[in-house]
Scaffold this motif. Structure first.
Motif: not given
Length: 283
Positions: A103-132
């Protein structure tokens, strides 16, 4: 008469040949071609095999039954150069990123404007703080509902405290124990981690003094701190990493398909629904 018969026969042959020209060849209407959807699926290496199988089956169904074209880059640890190259080369309509660590690298990639497509980021598990987390407003972000997490923790703690067992709490000064669980008169059951090099010695003393049955880390702790507490031979739980989630990936992907085909995709933070989140429990 012979000429008429010849003309009739010739017309018949031409009709047969014309029919044979398209027999058995499916004709795709232009309207369907115009509506064809393209997808880039990106999944992390940490996904369980059941999740990977669900993705594989879903993508095959999307293609065979809904004429959705897709590329799938699997077992990623981050969104690397091969992902960047695909985004530059293909105008995907939808990009799916499955896995907390992507998810973190997806944030950076979206910022480059490489695609006009619709992004969907999906949490796969609970992280150490409870949420991604994601800082991007260009995507839909599916996560496990924070209130569900807090409700489960609260219920578990209430059930434990109802048995009247002695509990020692370990936390930090910026994360006080709620008074309902540790009243002010029980302040000597609390050990602070921050600016307290003697926290373990204090915890050891209090645990023996109160004949404690449980040690509960209320604020996030390191694996070394939790392991050290376990040497006291008392039940130990770190509430920040005590939960596990079982996600219904078949349902999750079916719902994403519905959003594409019905044109109901929307950006922003969303929570998995009761069919997508099968179980959330204390480990």
């Amino acid at each position: 008469m012979a000429i008429k018969r010849f003309i009739v026969l010739l017309i018949g042959i031409l009709l047969v040949l014309t029919g044979c020209g398209t027999r058995g060849i499916p004709v795709i209407k232009q309207e369907l071609m115009d509506k064809k959807i393209s997808v880039l699926m990106l999944s992390s290496s940490s996904l369980p095999d059941t999740a990977k199988q669900s993705i594989d089956q879903a993508l095959q169904t999307w293609r065979s039954e809904h004429f959705i074209a897709y590329d799938w880059v699997k077992d990623l640890n981050n969104l690397d150069d091969q992902v960047t190259a695909k985004l530059k080369a293909n105008p995907y309509d939808y990009i799916y990123v499955i896995g907390n660590e992507l998810i973190a690298s997806a944030d950076g990639l979206m910022g480059q404007g490489l695609s006009t497509g619709k992004w969907t980021l999906l949490q796969s598990q609970l992280d150490s703080s409870g949420t991604a987390s994601t800082s991007s407003d260009q995507a839909a972000f599916l996560k496990i509902d924070g209130q569900q997490i807090e409700d489960l923790k609260s219920n578990w703690l209430q059930n434990l405290l109802a048995t009247n067992v002695a509990v020692e709490w370990v936390t930090r000064s910026d994360r006080p124990i709620p008074s309902a669980w540790a009243p002010s008169e029980e302040a000597d059951h609390i050990v602070l981690l921050d600016n307290n090099e003697q926290w373990f010695q204090q915890l050891s003393f209090q645990s023996k003094q109160h004949a404690a049955k449980w040690i509960i880390f209320y604020s996030p702790a390191t694996a070394a701190q939790v392991q050290k507490a376990k040497t006291l031979n008392i039940s130990v739980i770190d509430m920040s990493s005590a939960l596990s989630a079982q996600l219904n990936w078949t349902q999750i992907l079916d719902d994403r398909l519905a959003a594409m085909t019905n044109h109901t995709w929307q950006k922003g933070s969303l929570s998995y629904n009761e069919k997508e989140l099968l179980e959330l429990k204390i480990k």
